[in-house]
Design an enzyme around this catalytic site. Structure first.
Site, PDB file in Angstrom:
ATOM      1  N   CYS A 364       0.778  -1.233   0.000  1.00 35.65           N
ATOM      2  CA  CYS A 364       0.000   0.000   0.000  1.00 35.65           C
ATOM      3  C   CYS A 364       0.816   1.293   0.000  1.00 35.65           C
ATOM      4  CB  CYS A 364      -1.022  -0.004   1.130  1.00 35.65           C
ATOM      5  SG  CYS A 364      -0.582  -0.890   2.605  1.00 35.65           S
ATOM      6  N   ARG A 393       6.715 -10.977   5.614  1.00 32.48           N
ATOM      7  CA  ARG A 393       6.270 -10.746   6.987  1.00 32.48           C
ATOM      8  C   ARG A 393       6.919 -11.782   7.891  1.00 32.48           C
ATOM      9  NH1 ARG A 393      -0.216  -9.628   5.812  1.00 32.48           N
ATOM     10  NH2 ARG A 393       0.155  -7.962   4.286  1.00 32.48           N
ATOM     11  N   GLN A 411       0.990 -10.975  -2.878  1.00 34.41           N
ATOM     12  CA  GLN A 411      -0.344 -10.474  -2.546  1.00 34.41           C
ATOM     13  C   GLN A 411      -0.962  -9.820  -3.776  1.00 34.41           C
ATOM     14  OE1 GLN A 411      -0.574  -7.628   0.765  1.00 34.41           O
ATOM     15  NE2 GLN A 411      -2.278  -8.834   1.536  1.00 34.41           N
ATOM     16  N   ASP A 413      -2.746  -7.390  -4.491  1.00 32.97           N
ATOM     17  CA  ASP A 413      -3.167  -6.171  -3.827  1.00 32.97           C
ATOM     18  C   ASP A 413      -3.712  -5.157  -4.824  1.00 32.97           C
ATOM     19  OD1 ASP A 413      -3.334  -5.411  -1.254  1.00 32.97           O
ATOM     20  OD2 ASP A 413      -1.248  -4.842  -1.015  1.00 32.97           O
ATOM     21  N   HIS A 415      -5.390  -0.926  -4.662  1.00 32.53           N
ATOM     22  CA  HIS A 415      -5.802   0.220  -3.859  1.00 32.53           C
ATOM     23  C   HIS A 415      -6.560   1.190  -4.740  1.00 32.53           C
ATOM     24  CE1 HIS A 415      -2.508  -1.584  -1.564  1.00 32.53           C
ATOM     25  NE2 HIS A 415      -3.244  -1.233  -0.531  1.00 32.53           N
ATOM     26  N   LYS A 499     -13.509  -3.295   7.658  1.00 37.70           N
ATOM     27  CA  LYS A 499     -13.307  -4.120   6.476  1.00 37.70           C
ATOM     28  C   LYS A 499     -14.408  -5.154   6.323  1.00 37.70           C
ATOM     29  CE  LYS A 499     -10.368  -7.477   8.886  1.00 37.70           C
ATOM     30  NZ  LYS A 499      -9.159  -8.326   8.816  1.00 37.70           N
ATOM     31  N   HIS A 545      -8.486  -0.559   0.336  1.00 37.29           N
ATOM     32  CA  HIS A 545      -7.617  -1.708   0.048  1.00 37.29           C
ATOM     33  C   HIS A 545      -8.502  -2.846  -0.458  1.00 37.29           C
ATOM     34  CE1 HIS A 545      -4.134  -0.301   2.616  1.00 37.29           C
ATOM     35  NE2 HIS A 545      -5.117   0.441   3.071  1.00 37.29           N
TER      36      HIS A 545
END
Length: 673
Positions: A364, A393, A411, A413, A415, A499, A545
């Site tokens: 992000c 991570r 990921q 991902d 945005h 979320k 997200h």
């Protein structure tokens, strides 16, 4: 007198202190014998938002003496106010949770009768059974479980009543301190305030600090089995005592218990770690490090197919594909807030020539920098950035599990930066996309959860009360507007916004957390993001997200287990296996191979000296969708003899007929062969 409203809407006036069991008996003695526990709620309670169901937090709910809304109570609990009442039988999921918690008490009873020096922690029900954390200087062994289980059967046969008693917090502390029950002391201090009363449950000579509820007696714990032992440090601190967690499961009857263990065997047969090795899809190499995935050629083909589909869908739906660095300056993570809120999950900083850098745990902040690189007008919004980005991570060594919990993953991902007026349509589009992912990859059932802020702990979350109210309202409105049933979880939101989680249900009925749609109040403010509105003034965009696979690795692991390695045609790494009956048919087989590959199919030709049946068996073990056998007859008629996975011999067809069928299965993303 108090009023008790039953599920049919009828209302009874009964004396204060009447129990649910009393009411059950007044309706029918047969009903009273069948019910397990009761669910009550204040009669004046405002109904929950449509589709929304409250869920109590596991450990705190177990020990807290406070409850709001509906709650499960013992059949002998005295009713002291106007309530709605449901009498729950064995078929109700809540009743199963209660019998499992009661089984944990039966197990604790048996342990203390056999090993009185043992100290008890807590023993909650779980989705698959129950456990009890215990401490004993001489650790239990697997052979001890048989003795404990045999004594449990005796406790059940004694049919001891579960009796709830209450005493002051101080009295409970004194009693447990005198017996050196350090874990019980901790729980009382944590979950009961000075001056409050605590509840204890007694059966026979056993007493336990517990909120309950329980089944009426130990005799209702009819079918149970202890399953395993595991170790853990008290409070997760390696400087504390080494505890043991004894696991078991319980059902209301032996048939359901047997079905549970058959299901476990099926889960074992579908283990993605075993199938990943058997099918040569991926590996984790000790020399490289735990939680880091090596994609082998066949697994890599499936990954490419998954990612190609995702990228094409993103572009079709108006996303821009972007790429961001794997490491970035530590200062960036300070600005984003991850350095403070997420640091323990990040790898340590590395010092380079000009600054300290950290591996990215998320994509992000990189997308935020792309947004900020050029001025934006309201005419430019929404901006949708998508990336299949590698992130890292730090997962503790005991938490990693094959592809499902790793340290390095990809990921999917995205945005979205938009105006407040666009937010509802963007969330709806995200949910549409999430549903498309599930259906395309063969998942027909899913569940939706809404994670919101805990209003009692505002310090755990960033953003104003007004922002949170608007965001939670927008998510809730979209869900209810789409007619989706969902559960709401106070306190489960991320620190930067509420979320929606979409959890798929696999072929065995297991829930998997994958897709997420999430607000973010944190990053737009921290990075001072702007767009110029119609009024000519600068405004802060709304940021969302969105992840749909969740991670490519985890989604792949779920796919392996869902299909037991028998992937649908469009995903299978080898779609067609070719088996020439003898060496003289090899030339024809090579011609067929070229034709199939020219049509875009993934084909493998077995040119070994093995006999035909051995070649067929090998392709079968690799779960190849189609095996084509070629001999004299096939070579003479431009045909192939088709064996279909799960269906066997399908007879002979021309190569063109097979090509038409195969291309249709791939193009339609069909789950069937």
């Amino acid at each position: 007198m108090i009023k008790v409203q039953l599920p049919d809407g009828s209302v009874r006036e009964v004396a204060r202190g009447t129990s649910p069991l009393d009411i059950a008996n007044s309706i029918s003695p047969r009903l009273a014998a069948a019910v397990v526990v009761a669910r009550i709620a204040p009669l004046t309670e405002t109904p929950a938002t449509e589709g929304e169901a409250a869920l109590e937090a596991s450990e705190e709910a177990m020990y807290s003496s406070h409850a709001t809304g509906s709650r499960i109570v013992d059949l002998n609990a005295p009713l002291t106010e106007d309530v709605t009442l449901e009498l729950l039988k064995e078929a109700d999921p809540a009743a199963l949770q209660v019998v499992r918690h009661s089984a944990a008490h039966v197990m604790a009873t048996a342990i203390l009768e056999l090993y009185p020096e043992t100290k008890l922690g807590h023993g909650p029900a779980t989705d698959s059974g129950f456990f009890y954390d215990v401490y004993r200087e001489v650790p239990f062994t697997e052979s001890d479980l048989a003795a404990i289980e045999a004594r449990m059967a005796e406790v059940v046969a004694r049919d001891e009543k579960f009796v709830r008693v209450e005493e002051t917090r101080e009295q409970g502390l004194a009693e447990y301190e005198a017996k050196a029950e350090f874990m019980k002391v901790h729980f009382i201090e944590r979950f009961a305030k000075p001056g409050e009363e605590i509840s204890l449950y007694k059966n026979g000579g056993f007493t336990d600090f517990c909120r309950g509820p329980h089944v009426p007696s130990t005799g209702r714990v009819k079918a149970f089995k202890l399953t395993s032992l595991a170790g853990a440090y008290w409070l997760g601190d390696e400087n504390n005592q080494q505890l043991q967690r004894i696991y078991g499961t319980a059902y209301f009857n032996a048939k359901d218990l047997d079905a549970h263990f058959k299901r476990l065997e099926e889960i074992k047969a579908r283990d993605h770690r075993v199938l990943g090795k058997q099918l040569d899809l991926f590996s984790i190499q000790e020399v490289a490090g735990a939680g880091l995935i090596f994609w082998h050629p066949k697994g890599g083909l499936i990954r490419k197919t998954m990612e190609d589909w995702m990228r094409e869908e993103c572009i079709r739906r108006g996303y821009h594909m972007v790429f961001t660095p794997h490491i970035m300056r530590r200062e960036l993570w300070k600005i984003s807030g991850h350095e403070g809120y997420y640091s323990e999950n990040m790898y340590p900083a590395m010092t380079l020539d000009d600054a300290e850098y950290r591996l990215k745990p998320m994509n992000c902040p990189g997308h935020v920098l792309i947004y900020k690189a050029t001025p934006k007008s309201y005419r430019d919004l929404p901006q949708r950035y998508a990336e299949l980005g590698n992130v890292y991570r730090y997962e503790r060594s005991g938490t990693m599990h094959g592809l499902l919990r790793v340290r390095g993953f990809t990921q999917d991902d995205a945005h979205i930066f938009c105006t407040p007026e666009q937010i509802v349509s963007e969330i709806e589009a995200c949910l549409d996309f999430a549903e498309a992912v599930l259906k395309t990859f063969g998942f027909q059932e899913y569940r939706v959860e809404l994670s919101v802020r805990d209003p009692k702990k505002p310090g755990d979350f960033v953003g104003s009360d007004e922002d949170w109210a608007k965001a939670e309202g927008a998510l809730r409105d979209v869900l209810t507007g789409r007619g989706l049933k969902f559960q709401s979880f106070p306190g489960e939101a991320a620190f930067y916004g509420p979320k929606i989680d979409v959890k798929l249900v696999d072929v065995l009925g297991r829930l998997w957390q994958l897709s997420t749609v999430q607000f973010d109040f944190n990053l737009p403010k921290r990075f001072e993001l702007e767009y110029i509105g119609e009024d000519g003034a600068a405004h802060q965009p709304v940021m969302v997200h969105r992840a749909l696979f969740g991670s490519v690795e985890r989604f792949f692991g779920v796919l392996i287990e869902h299909y037991a390695g028998s992937f649908p045609m469009w995903l299978a790494p080898v779609q067609v296996g070719l088996v020439p009956i003898s060496e003289k048919h090899l030339e024809y087989a090579e011609t067929v191979k070229k034709r199939l590959e020219a049509a875009g199919l993934r084909v493998e030709l077995d040119q070994s000296n093995q006999k035909m049946n051995a070649k067929i068996r090998d392709f079968g073990l690799q779960k190849v969708p189609f095996i084509l056998i070629m001999g004299d007859k096939e070579a003479a008629t431009d045909a192939v003899s088709v064996r279909t996975r799960g269906k066997g011999d399908q007879g002979s067809v021309t190569v063109e007929e097979f090509l038409t069928r195969a291309k249709g299965l791939v193009g339609s993303h069909s789950m069937e062969l």
